[in-house]
Scaffold this active site. Structure first.
Site, PDB file in Angstrom:
ATOM      1  CE  LYS A  84      -3.776   1.303   3.107  1.00  0.00           C
ATOM      2  NZ  LYS A  84      -4.596   1.283   4.362  1.00  0.00           N
ATOM      3  CB  SER A 159      -7.656   3.521   2.748  1.00  0.00           C
ATOM      4  OG  SER A 159      -7.037   2.205   4.125  1.00  0.00           O
ATOM      5  CB  SER A 183      -7.797   0.149   6.086  1.00  0.00           C
ATOM      6  OG  SER A 183      -9.033   1.217   5.547  1.00  0.00           O
TER       7      SER A 183
END
Ligand code: GLN
Length: 486
Positions: A84, A159, A183
């Site tokens: 990420k 996310s 997330s």
């Protein structure tokens, strides 16, 4: 392009890939190329912000050369992965999908990344996210929205939506996510993969862009529980660069029971408040979770309903405590030290406000304002202090529940993946997607999501939870559940 599409093959279990690289049967350089080709072939999903291809190819060559020279191969030898873009990684900028960090080059790497690399893993790309991890759909990315792998008109969750989509789209055998309030778990549920949110403190926050420091944890998104356990085993534990970290389980996390008898007599509580939210829980989600519960019961688990009366307050508490910590953590982006500086400022004061005004997106600004408000004198007692008191109540209710049962379970989110744009202009509606993931984050307990079914063709993930530091037992339950539902 036909060649490209055909060259996209499914990945073997991670331990098998590493063993084949160690024996010379597979080459790290070929695995990196396979990842990069898949990323290119599936660019339409917009899961990836940037590749780290130059560095990845160099590392792969080095790993192959070391193995050919007889040096010991790591447990993740040659295994490509995607981080990420809030992890500090060499070889590409670290942006956290925010304009204010555009062009920021990591001066050092995240501890999690270093530990994976020490075992031979190779980072090939940085995945999209809601900017600074604020969100549940990747629509808050300052750059673009990632598409759900099962339906391009829908969000992948967030996310860590880019990471989840990347794994489901076979771009790499695993990806790294971060989880502050859901997330890792919610995108795993929306996109259809395994997502582990470990116990708070078992994963180093060093080198990861901070969101809310009292709940931020790092974890893997994978195709199977076995893969998640292996990857987590490699980076879990204490780190002198993060003083909130705690020692790992001496038994480790990857060598977990796989026999069918383990589940017998285990006490599992189904969270009443998550299942009985009559209006909001989608019928297909409820059905998939109930079907998994039936299988656990049939396999010998003792299932009971458990009530945590304060749990419905966790969303309100989360959206006070977390913005408070965000407002503090984001104060470091002042236009002076990191990345974007406004060229129009004529003095320091103006530089602060113009750099932040242009650099931060809407959601970051909203959270800075909420956080500053709840911490300001006059409101601190009414909001922040009260929220912390209720947080303690939630922690205590979880602790009490784990005196009665070994595990808790429930859905991950009230719905399956929603349409792109459906909630984008309604922050409150968007925040409601976190109603089942915020509580475990506030309590710091481990939780894992795995696919257990589908509703209207969209994946549904079950959320399994355990007491703090019971990550090993939780992974074992997840592995059993995975075997029972397939
Ligand atoms: N969706 C939640 C939020 O917006 C969770 C985010 C996260 O875990 N990083 O805060």
């Amino acid at each position: 392009m036909a060649d490209v599409a055909q060259s996209v093959v499914q990945w073997l279990p991670i331990a098998e890939i590493a063993a084949k690289v160690a024996s010379g049967e597979l080459k790290a350089v070929d695995l990196v190329e396979q990842s990069l080709r898949t990323i290119a072939a599936k660019a339409d999903y917009q899961a990836i912000i940037a590749t780290t291809e130059t560095r990845a190819r160099e590392r792969a060559q080095q790993i192959d050369a070391d193995i050919a020279a007889g040096k010991p191969a790591g447990r993740l030898a040659g295994v490509p992965f995607i981080a990420k873009d809030n992890y500090l990684v060499f070889g590409a900028d670290t942006t956290a999908a925010s304009n204010i960090l555009r062009g920021f080059e990591a001066p050092y790497q995240a501890t999690v990344v270093n530990r994976l690399e020490a075992e031979g893993a190779i980072c090939v790309a940085k995945a999209n996210l809601d900017a600074f991890a604020h969100g549940g759909s990747t629509e808050n990315s300052d750059f673009f929205t990632t598409k759900n792998p099962h339906d391009m008109t829908r969000v992948p969750g967030g996310s860590s939506g880019g990471s989840a989509a990347a794994v489901v789209l076979d771009m790499a055998p695993f990806a790294l996510g971060t989880d502050t309030g859901g997330s890792i778990r919610q995108p795993a549920s929306f996109s259809g993969c395994v997502g582990l949110k470990p116990t708070y403190g078992l994963t180093s926050r060093s080198g990861v862009v901070a969101m809310a420091s009292s709940t931020d944890v790092m974890g893997p998104l994978t195709r199977s529980v076995e893969d998640a356990a292996l990857v987590f085993d490699i980076f879990a534990g204490q780190d002198e660069l993060d003083s909130t970290t705690t020692p790992r389980d001496p038994a480790g996390y990857s060598d977990i029971a796989a026999d069918d008898t383990w589940i017998q007599g285990k006490k599992i509580g189904v969270i009443k408040e998550y299942m009985s939210e009559a209006g909001s829980l989608e019928a297909g989600v409820r059905q998939s979770v109930n079907a998994a519960v039936d299988k656990l019961r049939a396999a010998g688990a003792e299932i009971m309903e458990i009530s945590l009366p304060s749990l419905p307050l966790s969303l309100a508490v989360y959206y006070i405590v977390v913005p408070a910590e965000i407002s503090s953590n984001l104060s470091r982006y002042d236009g002076q030290r990191f990345a974007y500086t406004s060229p129009d400022a004529t003095n320091l004061e103006e530089s602060y406000s113009l750099s932040r005004g242009v650099g931060f997106g809407k959601e970051a600004k909203r959270r800075i304002m909420i956080g500053t408000y709840v911490l300001s004198s006059g409101y601190y007692d009414a909001y922040y202090k009260k929220a912390q008191t209720v947080r303690t109540k939630i922690i205590n209710e979880f602790a009490a529940a784990f005196l009665q049962v070994d595990f808790l379970l429930g859905p991950t989110a009230p719905t399956t993946a929603f349409k792109i744009g459906e909630n984008a202009n309604d922050p409150l509606q968007m925040y409601l997607a976190d109603v089942m993931t915020a509580g475990p984050s506030l309590a710091g307990i481990p939780a894992i999501v795995l696919p257990v079914g589908a509703s209207d063709g969209l994946p549904v993930g079950i959320q399994l939870m355990a007491a703090q530091r019971q990550d090993r037992a939780l992974l074992t339950l997840a592995r059993q559940t995975e075997r029972l539902v397939v």
